[in-house]
Design a protein around this motif. Structure first.
Motif, PDB file in Angstrom:
ATOM      1  N   TRP A  77      -2.407   1.496  11.427  1.00 13.07           N
ATOM      2  CA  TRP A  77      -1.083   1.220  10.877  1.00 13.07           C
ATOM      3  C   TRP A  77      -0.401   2.527  10.508  1.00 13.07           C
ATOM      4  O   TRP A  77      -1.012   3.401   9.897  1.00 13.07           O
ATOM      5  CB  TRP A  77      -1.216   0.358   9.619  1.00 13.07           C
ATOM      6  CG  TRP A  77      -2.008  -0.888   9.833  1.00 13.07           C
ATOM      7  CD1 TRP A  77      -3.335  -1.078   9.556  1.00 13.07           C
ATOM      8  CD2 TRP A  77      -1.548  -2.117  10.387  1.00 13.07           C
ATOM      9  NE1 TRP A  77      -3.722  -2.345   9.897  1.00 13.07           N
ATOM     10  CE2 TRP A  77      -2.637  -3.016  10.417  1.00 13.07           C
ATOM     11  CE3 TRP A  77      -0.319  -2.561  10.856  1.00 13.07           C
ATOM     12  CZ2 TRP A  77      -2.537  -4.312  10.882  1.00 13.07           C
ATOM     13  CZ3 TRP A  77      -0.225  -3.846  11.321  1.00 13.07           C
ATOM     14  CH2 TRP A  77      -1.319  -4.707  11.340  1.00 13.07           C
ATOM     15  N   SER A  78       0.854   2.652  10.851  1.00 10.38           N
ATOM     16  CA  SER A  78       1.622   3.826  10.441  1.00 10.38           C
ATOM     17  C   SER A  78       1.998   3.693   8.973  1.00 10.38           C
ATOM     18  O   SER A  78       2.113   2.585   8.449  1.00 10.38           O
ATOM     19  CB  SER A  78       2.905   3.939  11.270  1.00 10.38           C
ATOM     20  OG  SER A  78       2.593   4.138  12.617  1.00 10.38           O
ATOM     21  N   ASN A  79       2.199   4.830   8.329  1.00 16.49           N
ATOM     22  CA  ASN A  79       2.697   4.801   6.962  1.00 16.49           C
ATOM     23  C   ASN A  79       4.155   4.358   6.967  1.00 16.49           C
ATOM     24  O   ASN A  79       4.907   4.672   7.889  1.00 16.49           O
ATOM     25  CB  ASN A  79       2.576   6.173   6.310  1.00 16.49           C
ATOM     26  CG  ASN A  79       1.146   6.551   6.016  1.00 16.49           C
ATOM     27  OD1 ASN A  79       0.246   5.720   6.070  1.00 16.49           O
ATOM     28  ND2 ASN A  79       0.925   7.809   5.716  1.00 16.49           N
ATOM     29  N   GLY A 130      -0.224  -1.253  -0.913  1.00 18.62           N
ATOM     30  CA  GLY A 130       0.454   0.003  -0.659  1.00 18.62           C
ATOM     31  C   GLY A 130       0.014   1.091  -1.626  1.00 18.62           C
ATOM     32  O   GLY A 130      -0.169   0.853  -2.819  1.00 18.62           O
ATOM     33  N   LEU A 131      -0.170   2.280  -1.102  1.00 15.77           N
ATOM     34  CA  LEU A 131      -0.611   3.436  -1.860  1.00 15.77           C
ATOM     35  C   LEU A 131       0.366   4.578  -1.585  1.00 15.77           C
ATOM     36  O   LEU A 131       0.496   5.007  -0.441  1.00 15.77           O
ATOM     37  CB  LEU A 131      -2.028   3.818  -1.402  1.00 15.77           C
ATOM     38  CG  LEU A 131      -2.683   5.018  -2.030  1.00 15.77           C
ATOM     39  CD1 LEU A 131      -2.965   4.756  -3.507  1.00 15.77           C
ATOM     40  CD2 LEU A 131      -3.987   5.328  -1.298  1.00 15.77           C
ATOM     41  N   PRO A 132       1.086   5.061  -2.605  1.00 17.26           N
ATOM     42  CA  PRO A 132       2.047   6.135  -2.343  1.00 17.26           C
ATOM     43  C   PRO A 132       1.318   7.439  -2.039  1.00 17.26           C
ATOM     44  O   PRO A 132       0.565   7.945  -2.863  1.00 17.26           O
ATOM     45  CB  PRO A 132       2.833   6.232  -3.659  1.00 17.26           C
ATOM     46  CG  PRO A 132       1.885   5.758  -4.701  1.00 17.26           C
ATOM     47  CD  PRO A 132       1.025   4.724  -4.029  1.00 17.26           C
ATOM     48  N   VAL A 133       1.506   7.960  -0.833  1.00 17.52           N
ATOM     49  CA  VAL A 133       0.793   9.172  -0.434  1.00 17.52           C
ATOM     50  C   VAL A 133       1.687  10.410  -0.450  1.00 17.52           C
ATOM     51  O   VAL A 133       1.184  11.530  -0.400  1.00 17.52           O
ATOM     52  CB  VAL A 133       0.137   9.015   0.962  1.00 17.52           C
ATOM     53  CG1 VAL A 133      -0.972   7.970   0.907  1.00 17.52           C
ATOM     54  CG2 VAL A 133       1.145   8.678   2.028  1.00 17.52           C
ATOM     55  N   LYS A 134       3.012  10.200  -0.547  1.00 17.52           N
ATOM     56  CA  LYS A 134       3.910  11.361  -0.576  1.00 17.52           C
ATOM     57  C   LYS A 134       5.236  10.959  -1.203  1.00 17.52           C
ATOM     58  O   LYS A 134       5.835   9.960  -0.818  1.00 17.52           O
ATOM     59  CB  LYS A 134       4.139  11.883   0.845  1.00 17.52           C
ATOM     60  CG  LYS A 134       5.016  13.109   0.933  1.00 17.52           C
ATOM     61  CD  LYS A 134       5.137  13.566   2.374  1.00 17.52           C
ATOM     62  CE  LYS A 134       6.004  14.802   2.493  1.00 17.52           C
ATOM     63  NZ  LYS A 134       6.146  15.204   3.897  1.00 17.52           N
ATOM     64  N   HIS A 156      -1.016   1.853   3.645  1.00 15.35           N
ATOM     65  CA  HIS A 156      -1.280   0.452   3.294  1.00 15.35           C
ATOM     66  C   HIS A 156      -2.444  -0.063   4.124  1.00 15.35           C
ATOM     67  O   HIS A 156      -2.969   0.650   4.988  1.00 15.35           O
ATOM     68  CB  HIS A 156      -0.023  -0.403   3.509  1.00 15.35           C
ATOM     69  CG  HIS A 156       0.540  -0.246   4.878  1.00 15.35           C
ATOM     70  ND1 HIS A 156       0.105  -0.981   5.950  1.00 15.35           N
ATOM     71  CD2 HIS A 156       1.485   0.604   5.360  1.00 15.35           C
ATOM     72  CE1 HIS A 156       0.770  -0.610   7.038  1.00 15.35           C
ATOM     73  NE2 HIS A 156       1.603   0.360   6.705  1.00 15.35           N
ATOM     74  N   GLU A 157      -2.829  -1.297   3.855  1.00 14.62           N
ATOM     75  CA  GLU A 157      -3.980  -1.889   4.534  1.00 14.62           C
ATOM     76  C   GLU A 157      -3.578  -2.982   5.517  1.00 14.62           C
ATOM     77  O   GLU A 157      -4.370  -3.865   5.814  1.00 14.62           O
ATOM     78  CB  GLU A 157      -4.967  -2.416   3.490  1.00 14.62           C
ATOM     79  CG  GLU A 157      -5.554  -1.293   2.666  1.00 14.62           C
ATOM     80  CD  GLU A 157      -6.538  -1.753   1.612  1.00 14.62           C
ATOM     81  OE1 GLU A 157      -6.759  -2.977   1.468  1.00 14.62           O
ATOM     82  OE2 GLU A 157      -7.083  -0.881   0.921  1.00 14.62           O
ATOM     83  N   GLY A 158      -2.374  -2.927   6.024  1.00 13.00           N
ATOM     84  CA  GLY A 158      -1.954  -3.866   7.059  1.00 13.00           C
ATOM     85  C   GLY A 158      -0.568  -4.429   6.816  1.00 13.00           C
ATOM     86  O   GLY A 158      -0.150  -4.619   5.685  1.00 13.00           O
TER      87      GLY A 158
END
Length: 174
Positions: A77-79, A130-134, A156-158
């Protein structure tokens, strides 16, 4: 009726909600209630990254030089990147910074593409955990008069597309 005639929808007509992943409300049940439970982050002007891809595993069969067997593998999955004009609030910064200080919480998200006339959902995508990575703050330049934009990139996980939404929008004349 736009959906029945096959006319494409305009890409500027969408709504995004971020939900607490730890909520006891079921994800799909919370889509309709997202206005009540969403995180107050304001309206977004851009959303990219609704993508999934798969790199097939290749098998070269000995003696068969006419083709290569291809087998499915895991989906990646793309961010998702959300952009908006920066306002008085700090919700996106706070979400990212919460992880820097060990108090962050994952969020689910709902992205709805709306019909032109009735503003009813035509397509709904839901992403999990969802996990904010940037976080990217605005580029400041006194020589320009453009809007200050902030962005958040979410791993995210999907992503899941909610089925039969466009059919109900078409039936209602959306």
């Amino acid at each position: 009726m736009a959906n029945l005639t096959g006319n494409p929808l305009l890409n500027h007509n969408f709504v995004i909600s971020l939900l607490d992943s730890t909520s006891s409300i079921s994800p799909l049940g919370s889509i309709g209630k997202s206005g009540i439970f969403d995180v107050a982050v304001g309206g977004f002007s851009e959303c990219t990254g609704l993508e999934m891809s798969m790199q097939p595993d290749e098998f070269k069969e000995g003696g068969n030089n006419g083709f290569i067997h291809k087998f499915p593998t895991r989906i990646t999955w793309s961010n998702i990147v959300l952009k908006k004009g920066i306002g008085a609030g700090t919700a996106l910064w706070d979400w990212q910074y919460g992880f820097a200080v060990g108090q962050g919480r994952r969020r689910d998200g709902v992205i709805m593409l709306l019909t032109d006339f009735q503003q009813t959902p035509n397509n709904i995508w839901y992403f999990r955990r969802g996990l904010p990575v940037k976080y990217t703050g605005p580029a400041l330049n006194a020589a320009q008069s453009s809007v200050a934009i902030e962005a958040i990139e979410i791993a995210h996980e999907g992503i899941y597309q909610v089925p039969f939404v466009s059919a109900s929008a078409a039936a209602s004349g959306g």
